[in-house]
Motif scaffolding. Structure first.
Motif, PDB file in Angstrom:
ATOM      1  N   GLU A 213      36.756  30.909  48.079  1.00 36.48           N
ATOM      2  CA  GLU A 213      36.519  31.655  46.317  1.00 36.48           C
ATOM      3  C   GLU A 213      36.355  33.103  45.836  1.00 36.48           C
ATOM      4  O   GLU A 213      36.346  33.411  45.069  1.00 36.48           O
ATOM      5  CB  GLU A 213      35.593  30.835  46.226  1.00 36.48           C
ATOM      6  CG  GLU A 213      34.619  30.587  45.293  1.00 36.48           C
ATOM      7  CD  GLU A 213      35.953  30.250  43.727  1.00 36.48           C
ATOM      8  OE1 GLU A 213      36.588  29.804  43.741  1.00 36.48           O
ATOM      9  OE2 GLU A 213      35.672  30.981  42.390  1.00 36.48           O
TER      10      GLU A 213
ATOM     11  N   ARG B 151      38.906  35.631  45.864  1.00 37.58           N
ATOM     12  CA  ARG B 151      39.573  35.054  44.726  1.00 37.58           C
ATOM     13  C   ARG B 151      38.736  35.502  43.135  1.00 37.58           C
ATOM     14  O   ARG B 151      39.534  36.394  42.933  1.00 37.58           O
ATOM     15  CB  ARG B 151      40.385  33.736  44.864  1.00 37.58           C
ATOM     16  CG  ARG B 151      40.989  33.752  43.421  1.00 37.58           C
ATOM     17  CD  ARG B 151      41.427  31.829  43.316  1.00 37.58           C
ATOM     18  NE  ARG B 151      39.796  31.670  42.357  1.00 37.58           N
ATOM     19  CZ  ARG B 151      39.739  31.883  41.773  1.00 37.58           C
ATOM     20  NH1 ARG B 151      40.560  32.555  40.566  1.00 37.58           N
ATOM     21  NH2 ARG B 151      38.806  30.798  40.655  1.00 37.58           N
ATOM     22  N   ARG B 152      37.940  35.675  43.314  1.00 38.63           N
ATOM     23  CA  ARG B 152      36.768  36.415  42.371  1.00 38.63           C
ATOM     24  C   ARG B 152      36.178  37.192  41.938  1.00 38.63           C
ATOM     25  O   ARG B 152      36.791  38.334  41.041  1.00 38.63           O
ATOM     26  CB  ARG B 152      35.616  35.042  42.462  1.00 38.63           C
ATOM     27  CG  ARG B 152      34.628  35.401  41.170  1.00 38.63           C
ATOM     28  CD  ARG B 152      32.825  34.475  41.238  1.00 38.63           C
ATOM     29  NE  ARG B 152      32.421  34.697  42.783  1.00 38.63           N
ATOM     30  CZ  ARG B 152      31.855  33.829  43.859  1.00 38.63           C
ATOM     31  NH1 ARG B 152      33.113  32.468  42.964  1.00 38.63           N
ATOM     32  NH2 ARG B 152      31.236  34.408  44.146  1.00 38.63           N
TER      33      ARG B 152
END
Ligand SMILES: [Zn+2]
Length: 246
Positions: A145, A148-149
């Motif tokens: 996560e 991806r962020r």
């Protein structure tokens, strides 16, 4: 032929990441005469996952978005009429950081990075820009996560600033793995570039580039822009040997 990866063009900084303006000028002159220097958009459209481009094509890229590019590479690229792409760490544009604090620079102070004004002036003159992530972290050490962020924020930040799509990513330090490549795809990048440290991933999110360093003279540049060089440099025995020697 490969996609070449430079960092700094700097007359004062003695570093494996910096080549002098004289060296760069000589390389531009040689490339202009001997190769077909294309935009990165053209290069990635025809690139194989191995990093090989068709015919005599070569593409020029610069990682880290250092300010020295504005003073020493940009005027030369204009003079020679050569296309190039600069990969910017998006966080340097928004946080007021303005420094490549992931690399020690001249006098051990972090090197300044390109300002938004400089980037826009270069873009107006035909230089293109891609993402070098948001924070220049080792993406392989982040959670799915967080990775991806970081990548999505970098793309959106650059697209807002440049007012055009940003679809190509260069991984910080060329490091990626299957999780990082998936995150790059999910973050909206159509292509992502590494270096010859790793073998090609076999898809468009792990295309190797060939680094150019200060010790590389005309003969090395000739070898590095040979058609077969990316395949040889990223073969298993050669990457293993390079890891052992580094
Ligand atoms: Zn970098």
């Amino acid at each position: 032929m490969p996609i070449l990866c430079y960092h700094a063009i700097d007359p004062h900084w003695r570093s494996s990441l910096a080549i002098t303006p004289e060296q760069f000028s000589s390389q531009c002159a040689w490339l202009l005469t001997n190769k077909d220097v294309v935009t990165l958009t053209e290069a990635v459209a025809s690139a194989r996952p191995s990093g090989v481009l068709p015919g005599r094509q070569v593409a020029l890229t610069f990682d880290d978005g250092l300010e020295s590019l504005y003073h020493h590479a940009f005027p030369m690229l204009l003079d020679y009429g050569l296309p190039a792409t600069v990969f910017v760490v998006a966080g340097t544009m928004t946080s007021g950081r303005g420094q490549a604090d992931w690399i020690p620079g001249r006098c051990d102070k972090p090197l300044p990075t390109l300002s938004l004004e400089q980037i826009l002036e270069m873009q107006e003159a035909g230089i293109s820009f891609g993402s070098h992530s948001y924070a220049h972290s080792d993406l392989t050490s982040l959670s799915d996560e967080a990775c991806r962020r970081d990548l999505k924020t970098s793309r959106e930040t650059l697209e807002d600033a440049l007012e055009r799509p940003v679809r190509v990513l260069a991984y910080p330090r060329g490091l990626h793995d299957a999780r990082v490549r998936r995150a790059a795809r999910q973050a909206g990048f159509t292509h992502a570039l590494g270096t010859s440290k790793l073998q090609p991933s076999g898809d468009l999110w792990g295309i190797p580039r060939i680094g150019v360093y200060p010790r590389n003279g005309r003969i090395a540049l000739r070898a590095k822009t040979c058609r077969r060089y990316p395949a040889v440099r990223t073969s298993r025995p050669v990457t293993a040997l390079a890891r052992t020697l580094s």
